[in-house]
Design a protein around this motif. Structure first.
Motif, PDB file in Angstrom:
ATOM      1  N   ALA A  11     -18.764  95.256  90.977  1.00 54.30           N
ATOM      2  CA  ALA A  11     -20.117  95.645  90.570  1.00 54.30           C
ATOM      3  C   ALA A  11     -20.956  94.478  90.165  1.00 54.30           C
ATOM      4  O   ALA A  11     -22.123  94.400  89.917  1.00 54.30           O
ATOM      5  CB  ALA A  11     -20.284  96.741  89.747  1.00 54.30           C
ATOM      6  N   SER A  12     -20.234  93.931  88.747  1.00 54.40           N
ATOM      7  CA  SER A  12     -20.729  92.776  88.045  1.00 54.40           C
ATOM      8  C   SER A  12     -21.320  91.612  88.778  1.00 54.40           C
ATOM      9  O   SER A  12     -22.103  90.997  88.666  1.00 54.40           O
ATOM     10  CB  SER A  12     -19.890  92.782  86.815  1.00 54.40           C
ATOM     11  OG  SER A  12     -18.841  91.907  87.301  1.00 54.40           O
ATOM     12  N   LEU A  13     -20.347  91.185  89.829  1.00 49.52           N
ATOM     13  CA  LEU A  13     -20.598  89.989  90.640  1.00 49.52           C
ATOM     14  C   LEU A  13     -21.789  90.253  91.447  1.00 49.52           C
ATOM     15  O   LEU A  13     -22.778  89.274  91.455  1.00 49.52           O
ATOM     16  CB  LEU A  13     -19.275  89.704  91.433  1.00 49.52           C
ATOM     17  CG  LEU A  13     -18.240  89.300  90.715  1.00 49.52           C
ATOM     18  CD1 LEU A  13     -16.941  89.182  91.791  1.00 49.52           C
ATOM     19  CD2 LEU A  13     -18.472  87.790  90.168  1.00 49.52           C
ATOM     20  N   ARG A  19     -27.373  86.461  91.990  1.00 50.64           N
ATOM     21  CA  ARG A  19     -26.073  86.291  93.045  1.00 50.64           C
ATOM     22  C   ARG A  19     -26.503  87.538  94.241  1.00 50.64           C
ATOM     23  O   ARG A  19     -26.049  87.162  95.169  1.00 50.64           O
ATOM     24  CB  ARG A  19     -24.843  86.641  92.171  1.00 50.64           C
ATOM     25  CG  ARG A  19     -24.306  85.662  91.296  1.00 50.64           C
ATOM     26  CD  ARG A  19     -22.970  85.927  90.861  1.00 50.64           C
ATOM     27  NE  ARG A  19     -22.734  86.946  89.933  1.00 50.64           N
ATOM     28  CZ  ARG A  19     -22.578  86.869  88.533  1.00 50.64           C
ATOM     29  NH1 ARG A  19     -22.997  85.480  87.982  1.00 50.64           N
ATOM     30  NH2 ARG A  19     -22.574  88.083  88.083  1.00 50.64           N
ATOM     31  N   ALA A  20     -27.110  88.441  93.687  1.00 51.64           N
ATOM     32  CA  ALA A  20     -27.626  89.319  94.896  1.00 51.64           C
ATOM     33  C   ALA A  20     -28.540  89.155  95.780  1.00 51.64           C
ATOM     34  O   ALA A  20     -28.364  89.376  96.819  1.00 51.64           O
ATOM     35  CB  ALA A  20     -28.170  90.681  94.128  1.00 51.64           C
ATOM     36  N   ASN A  21     -29.532  88.002  95.334  1.00 53.49           N
ATOM     37  CA  ASN A  21     -30.309  87.381  96.259  1.00 53.49           C
ATOM     38  C   ASN A  21     -29.415  86.404  97.147  1.00 53.49           C
ATOM     39  O   ASN A  21     -29.868  86.250  98.431  1.00 53.49           O
ATOM     40  CB  ASN A  21     -31.486  86.716  95.583  1.00 53.49           C
ATOM     41  CG  ASN A  21     -32.439  87.608  94.947  1.00 53.49           C
ATOM     42  OD1 ASN A  21     -32.482  88.709  95.380  1.00 53.49           O
ATOM     43  ND2 ASN A  21     -33.098  87.065  93.961  1.00 53.49           N
ATOM     44  N   PRO A  77     -16.849  91.022 107.291  1.00 55.14           N
ATOM     45  CA  PRO A  77     -17.556  92.056 107.533  1.00 55.14           C
ATOM     46  C   PRO A  77     -17.394  93.333 106.353  1.00 55.14           C
ATOM     47  O   PRO A  77     -18.479  94.068 106.239  1.00 55.14           O
ATOM     48  CB  PRO A  77     -17.246  92.821 108.894  1.00 55.14           C
ATOM     49  CG  PRO A  77     -15.742  92.092 108.867  1.00 55.14           C
ATOM     50  CD  PRO A  77     -15.722  90.674 108.280  1.00 55.14           C
ATOM     51  N   GLN A  78     -16.455  93.199 105.932  1.00 53.92           N
ATOM     52  CA  GLN A  78     -16.053  94.413 104.898  1.00 53.92           C
ATOM     53  C   GLN A  78     -17.093  94.224 103.560  1.00 53.92           C
ATOM     54  O   GLN A  78     -17.908  95.098 102.962  1.00 53.92           O
ATOM     55  CB  GLN A  78     -14.761  94.493 104.135  1.00 53.92           C
ATOM     56  CG  GLN A  78     -14.513  95.700 103.302  1.00 53.92           C
ATOM     57  CD  GLN A  78     -13.020  95.560 102.907  1.00 53.92           C
ATOM     58  OE1 GLN A  78     -12.457  94.528 102.798  1.00 53.92           O
ATOM     59  NE2 GLN A  78     -12.576  96.526 102.475  1.00 53.92           N
ATOM     60  N   VAL A  79     -17.329  92.952 103.283  1.00 52.61           N
ATOM     61  CA  VAL A  79     -18.422  92.536 102.291  1.00 52.61           C
ATOM     62  C   VAL A  79     -19.696  92.889 102.771  1.00 52.61           C
ATOM     63  O   VAL A  79     -20.561  93.432 101.846  1.00 52.61           O
ATOM     64  CB  VAL A  79     -18.222  91.098 101.755  1.00 52.61           C
ATOM     65  CG1 VAL A  79     -19.220  90.613 100.727  1.00 52.61           C
ATOM     66  CG2 VAL A  79     -16.682  90.915 101.416  1.00 52.61           C
ATOM     67  N   ALA A  80     -19.970  92.466 103.883  1.00 53.50           N
ATOM     68  CA  ALA A  80     -21.378  92.818 104.362  1.00 53.50           C
ATOM     69  C   ALA A  80     -21.834  94.499 104.528  1.00 53.50           C
ATOM     70  O   ALA A  80     -22.610  94.945 104.140  1.00 53.50           O
ATOM     71  CB  ALA A  80     -21.345  92.320 105.902  1.00 53.50           C
ATOM     72  N   ALA A  81     -20.543  95.379 104.874  1.00 55.86           N
ATOM     73  CA  ALA A  81     -20.827  96.422 104.961  1.00 55.86           C
ATOM     74  C   ALA A  81     -20.947  97.036 103.449  1.00 55.86           C
ATOM     75  O   ALA A  81     -21.916  98.102 103.289  1.00 55.86           O
ATOM     76  CB  ALA A  81     -19.633  97.194 105.597  1.00 55.86           C
ATOM     77  N   MET A  82     -20.519  96.542 102.381  1.00 59.24           N
ATOM     78  CA  MET A  82     -20.671  97.071 101.344  1.00 59.24           C
ATOM     79  C   MET A  82     -21.967  96.679 100.682  1.00 59.24           C
ATOM     80  O   MET A  82     -22.867  97.427 100.132  1.00 59.24           O
ATOM     81  CB  MET A  82     -19.612  96.248 100.170  1.00 59.24           C
ATOM     82  CG  MET A  82     -19.938  96.552  98.651  1.00 59.24           C
ATOM     83  SD  MET A  82     -19.138  95.388  97.468  1.00 59.24           S
ATOM     84  CE  MET A  82     -19.565  93.722  97.766  1.00 59.24           C
ATOM     85  N   LEU A  83     -22.571  95.553 101.201  1.00 58.25           N
ATOM     86  CA  LEU A  83     -23.885  95.102 100.738  1.00 58.25           C
ATOM     87  C   LEU A  83     -24.968  95.764 101.378  1.00 58.25           C
ATOM     88  O   LEU A  83     -26.010  96.563 100.845  1.00 58.25           O
ATOM     89  CB  LEU A  83     -24.256  93.520 101.181  1.00 58.25           C
ATOM     90  CG  LEU A  83     -23.534  92.960 100.117  1.00 58.25           C
ATOM     91  CD1 LEU A  83     -23.486  91.113 100.494  1.00 58.25           C
ATOM     92  CD2 LEU A  83     -23.803  92.748  98.750  1.00 58.25           C
TER      93      LEU A  83
END
Length: 225
Positions: A11-13, A19-21, A77-83
Protein backbone atom coordinates in the motif's frame (compact mmCIF):
# COMPACT_ATOMS: atom_id res chain seq x y z
CA UNK A 1 4.68 -8.76 13.53
CA UNK A 2 1.47 -10.51 12.45
CA UNK A 3 1.47 -13.43 10.06
CA UNK A 4 0.26 -13.03 6.48
CA UNK A 5 1.01 -10.78 3.50
CA UNK A 6 2.57 -7.40 4.20
CA UNK A 7 -0.31 -5.29 2.91
CA UNK A 8 1.09 -2.08 4.41
CA UNK A 9 4.30 -2.35 2.38
CA UNK A 10 2.47 -2.73 -0.93
CA UNK A 11 0.00 0.00 0.00
CA UNK A 12 2.83 2.41 0.77
CA UNK A 13 4.43 1.72 -2.60
CA UNK A 14 1.22 2.36 -4.51
CA UNK A 15 0.07 5.20 -2.26
CA UNK A 16 2.72 7.73 -3.22
CA UNK A 17 1.16 10.09 -5.83
CA UNK A 18 4.15 10.02 -8.20
CA UNK A 19 4.45 6.24 -8.04
CA UNK A 20 0.69 5.86 -8.47
CA UNK A 21 0.83 7.95 -11.65
CA UNK A 22 3.74 5.90 -12.97
CA UNK A 23 1.95 2.63 -12.30
CA UNK A 24 -1.22 3.92 -13.95
CA UNK A 25 0.77 4.90 -17.05
CA UNK A 26 1.99 1.30 -17.32
CA UNK A 27 -1.56 -0.07 -17.33
CA UNK A 28 -1.48 0.13 -21.13
CA UNK A 29 0.75 -2.95 -21.03
CA UNK A 30 3.58 -1.08 -22.77
CA UNK A 31 7.03 -0.65 -21.25
CA UNK A 32 8.28 2.90 -20.69
CA UNK A 33 11.64 4.49 -19.96
CA UNK A 34 12.53 6.29 -16.75
CA UNK A 35 12.32 9.63 -18.58
CA UNK A 36 8.81 8.88 -19.82
CA UNK A 37 7.74 7.76 -16.37
CA UNK A 38 9.26 10.88 -14.79
CA UNK A 39 6.92 12.94 -16.97
CA UNK A 40 3.97 10.78 -15.97
CA UNK A 41 4.86 11.12 -12.31
CA UNK A 42 5.53 14.84 -12.49
CA UNK A 43 8.97 14.46 -10.91
CA UNK A 44 12.59 14.88 -11.92
CA UNK A 45 14.51 12.00 -13.48
CA UNK A 46 16.62 11.32 -10.34
CA UNK A 47 13.46 11.23 -8.21
CA UNK A 48 11.77 8.96 -10.73
CA UNK A 49 14.75 6.60 -10.66
CA UNK A 50 14.46 6.38 -6.87
CA UNK A 51 10.75 5.61 -7.12
CA UNK A 52 11.33 2.98 -9.79
CA UNK A 53 13.99 1.26 -7.71
CA UNK A 54 11.51 0.97 -4.84
CA UNK A 55 8.80 -0.42 -7.13
CA UNK A 56 11.20 -3.02 -8.54
CA UNK A 57 12.38 -3.99 -5.07
CA UNK A 58 8.74 -4.30 -4.02
CA UNK A 59 7.99 -6.69 -6.88
CA UNK A 60 5.56 -4.39 -8.69
CA UNK A 61 7.76 -3.61 -11.71
CA UNK A 62 10.26 -5.38 -13.93
CA UNK A 63 13.01 -3.74 -15.96
CA UNK A 64 14.70 -4.83 -19.18
CA UNK A 65 17.72 -3.27 -20.89
CA UNK A 66 17.71 -2.71 -24.63
CA UNK A 67 20.63 -0.81 -26.06
CA UNK A 68 21.18 2.33 -24.00
CA UNK A 69 17.70 2.31 -22.59
CA UNK A 70 16.03 0.55 -19.68
CA UNK A 71 12.34 -0.21 -20.04
CA UNK A 72 10.02 -0.57 -17.08
CA UNK A 73 6.78 -2.59 -17.07
CA UNK A 74 4.28 -3.96 -14.58
CA UNK A 75 5.48 -7.21 -13.07
CA UNK A 76 2.43 -9.05 -14.35
CA UNK A 77 -1.35 -9.24 -14.66
CA UNK A 78 -1.77 -9.69 -10.90
CA UNK A 79 -0.31 -6.21 -10.35
CA UNK A 80 -2.56 -4.79 -13.08
CA UNK A 81 -5.62 -6.40 -11.47
CA UNK A 82 -4.69 -4.89 -8.12
CA UNK A 83 -4.39 -1.42 -9.65
CA UNK A 84 -7.70 -1.77 -11.50
CA UNK A 85 -9.39 -2.77 -8.24
CA UNK A 86 -7.89 0.18 -6.39
CA UNK A 87 -9.15 2.48 -9.14
CA UNK A 88 -12.62 1.07 -8.59
CA UNK A 89 -12.49 1.79 -4.88
CA UNK A 90 -11.08 5.28 -5.48
CA UNK A 91 -13.81 6.03 -8.03
CA UNK A 92 -16.48 4.88 -5.61
CA UNK A 93 -15.46 6.41 -2.30
CA UNK A 94 -13.00 9.20 -2.97
CA UNK A 95 -12.89 12.55 -4.75
CA UNK A 96 -12.33 12.20 -8.47
CA UNK A 97 -9.21 13.87 -9.78
CA UNK A 98 -10.06 13.23 -13.43
CA UNK A 99 -11.56 16.24 -15.12
CA UNK A 100 -14.69 15.58 -17.08
CA UNK A 101 -13.99 15.78 -20.79
CA UNK A 102 -14.23 13.96 -24.09
CA UNK A 103 -11.68 11.31 -23.09
CA UNK A 104 -13.56 10.09 -20.02
CA UNK A 105 -16.57 8.64 -21.87
CA UNK A 106 -14.16 6.88 -24.22
CA UNK A 107 -12.27 5.38 -21.26
CA UNK A 108 -15.51 4.12 -19.78
CA UNK A 109 -16.64 2.61 -23.07
CA UNK A 110 -13.55 0.57 -23.93
CA UNK A 111 -9.95 0.62 -22.78
CA UNK A 112 -6.95 -1.62 -22.25
CA UNK A 113 -6.46 -3.10 -18.78
CA UNK A 114 -2.86 -4.34 -19.06
CA UNK A 115 -3.45 -6.84 -21.90
CA UNK A 116 -7.22 -7.37 -21.99
CA UNK A 117 -10.33 -5.33 -22.75
CA UNK A 118 -12.03 -3.31 -20.01
CA UNK A 119 -14.94 -0.89 -19.88
CA UNK A 120 -18.62 -1.13 -20.73
CA UNK A 121 -18.11 -3.36 -23.78
CA UNK A 122 -15.99 -5.79 -21.78
CA UNK A 123 -18.48 -6.02 -18.91
CA UNK A 124 -21.35 -6.67 -21.35
CA UNK A 125 -19.24 -9.37 -22.99
CA UNK A 126 -18.62 -11.03 -19.65
CA UNK A 127 -22.34 -10.93 -18.82
CA UNK A 128 -23.15 -12.53 -22.18
CA UNK A 129 -20.59 -15.29 -21.72
CA UNK A 130 -21.99 -16.20 -18.31
CA UNK A 131 -25.64 -16.02 -19.44
CA UNK A 132 -24.97 -18.31 -22.41
CA UNK A 133 -22.78 -20.81 -20.52
CA UNK A 134 -19.81 -19.83 -22.64
CA UNK A 135 -18.14 -19.26 -19.29
CA UNK A 136 -19.32 -20.57 -15.94
CA UNK A 137 -18.55 -19.65 -12.37
CA UNK A 138 -17.27 -22.52 -10.26
CA UNK A 139 -17.10 -21.18 -6.74
CA UNK A 140 -14.69 -18.27 -6.88
CA UNK A 141 -13.20 -19.42 -10.18
CA UNK A 142 -14.30 -18.91 -13.79
CA UNK A 143 -13.81 -21.58 -16.41
CA UNK A 144 -14.83 -22.24 -19.99
CA UNK A 145 -18.39 -23.59 -19.99
CA UNK A 146 -20.17 -26.26 -22.05
CA UNK A 147 -20.79 -23.85 -24.92
CA UNK A 148 -17.41 -22.20 -24.75
CA UNK A 149 -15.16 -24.29 -26.97
CA UNK A 150 -17.53 -24.25 -29.94
CA UNK A 151 -18.21 -20.54 -29.53
CA UNK A 152 -14.57 -19.51 -29.48
CA UNK A 153 -13.67 -21.88 -32.31
CA UNK A 154 -16.39 -20.25 -34.42
CA UNK A 155 -14.91 -16.79 -33.91
CA UNK A 156 -11.35 -17.93 -34.57
CA UNK A 157 -9.90 -18.31 -31.06
CA UNK A 158 -8.27 -21.68 -30.35
CA UNK A 159 -8.85 -22.19 -26.63
CA UNK A 160 -6.95 -25.49 -26.77
CA UNK A 161 -3.77 -23.42 -26.97
CA UNK A 162 -4.63 -21.71 -23.70
CA UNK A 163 -3.10 -24.08 -21.20
CA UNK A 164 -3.32 -23.71 -17.41
CA UNK A 165 -0.15 -22.20 -16.02
CA UNK A 166 0.78 -19.66 -13.38
CA UNK A 167 -1.62 -17.40 -15.23
CA UNK A 168 -5.20 -18.74 -15.33
CA UNK A 169 -7.03 -19.21 -18.61
CA UNK A 170 -10.00 -17.22 -17.26
CA UNK A 171 -10.13 -14.73 -14.44
CA UNK A 172 -12.53 -11.97 -13.56
CA UNK A 173 -11.15 -8.47 -13.03
CA UNK A 174 -13.09 -5.74 -11.26
CA UNK A 175 -13.83 -2.95 -13.74
CA UNK A 176 -13.27 0.39 -12.01
CA UNK A 177 -15.64 2.38 -14.22
CA UNK A 178 -18.57 -0.06 -14.26
CA UNK A 179 -17.88 -1.57 -10.80
CA UNK A 180 -18.47 -5.06 -12.11
CA UNK A 181 -16.26 -7.75 -13.56
CA UNK A 182 -14.74 -8.08 -16.99
CA UNK A 183 -12.70 -10.99 -18.36
CA UNK A 184 -8.95 -11.21 -17.78
CA UNK A 185 -6.49 -14.09 -17.96
CA UNK A 186 -5.15 -15.79 -21.09
CA UNK A 187 -8.58 -15.82 -22.73
CA UNK A 188 -9.17 -12.12 -22.07
CA UNK A 189 -5.82 -11.34 -23.69
CA UNK A 190 -6.62 -13.57 -26.69
CA UNK A 191 -9.92 -11.76 -27.25
CA UNK A 192 -8.24 -8.34 -27.24
CA UNK A 193 -5.60 -9.66 -29.65
CA UNK A 194 -8.43 -10.85 -31.93
CA UNK A 195 -10.18 -7.46 -31.82
CA UNK A 196 -7.01 -5.59 -32.74
CA UNK A 197 -5.85 -8.13 -35.35
CA UNK A 198 -9.20 -7.91 -37.14
CA UNK A 199 -8.95 -4.10 -36.98
CA UNK A 200 -12.35 -3.87 -35.34
CA UNK A 201 -10.80 -1.32 -33.03
CA UNK A 202 -7.56 0.54 -32.53
CA UNK A 203 -5.58 1.60 -29.50
CA UNK A 204 -5.24 5.35 -29.19
CA UNK A 205 -1.66 6.59 -29.00
CA UNK A 206 -0.36 7.26 -25.47
CA UNK A 207 -3.70 6.23 -23.99
CA UNK A 208 -5.54 3.20 -22.66
CA UNK A 209 -8.54 4.05 -24.85
CA UNK A 210 -9.69 1.47 -27.41
CA UNK A 211 -11.80 2.99 -30.21
CA UNK A 212 -14.10 0.78 -32.26
CA UNK A 213 -15.04 1.67 -35.84
CA UNK A 214 -18.78 1.40 -36.63
CA UNK A 215 -18.12 -1.74 -38.68
CA UNK A 216 -15.82 -3.10 -36.01
CA UNK A 217 -18.37 -2.53 -33.28
CA UNK A 218 -20.94 -4.57 -35.23
CA UNK A 219 -18.40 -7.36 -35.77
CA UNK A 220 -17.48 -7.36 -32.08
CA UNK A 221 -21.14 -7.51 -31.04
CA UNK A 222 -21.82 -10.36 -33.45
CA UNK A 223 -18.84 -12.33 -32.17
CA UNK A 224 -19.04 -11.67 -28.45
CA UNK A 225 -22.42 -10.20 -27.54
Amino acid sequence: MKDGPDIARIASLVGDPARANMLTALMTGAALTASELALEGGVTLPTASSHLAKLIDGGLLTVAAQGRHRYYALAGPQVAAMLEAIMGVAAGVGPKRTRLGPREPAMREARVCYDHLAGEHAVKMMDTFLARDILVRDGREIRIGPNGHSHFTAVGIDVEKLKPSRRPVCRDCLDWSVRRSHLAGQLGAAILDKILAEKWARREKDSRVVTFSPKGRRAFEKAFL
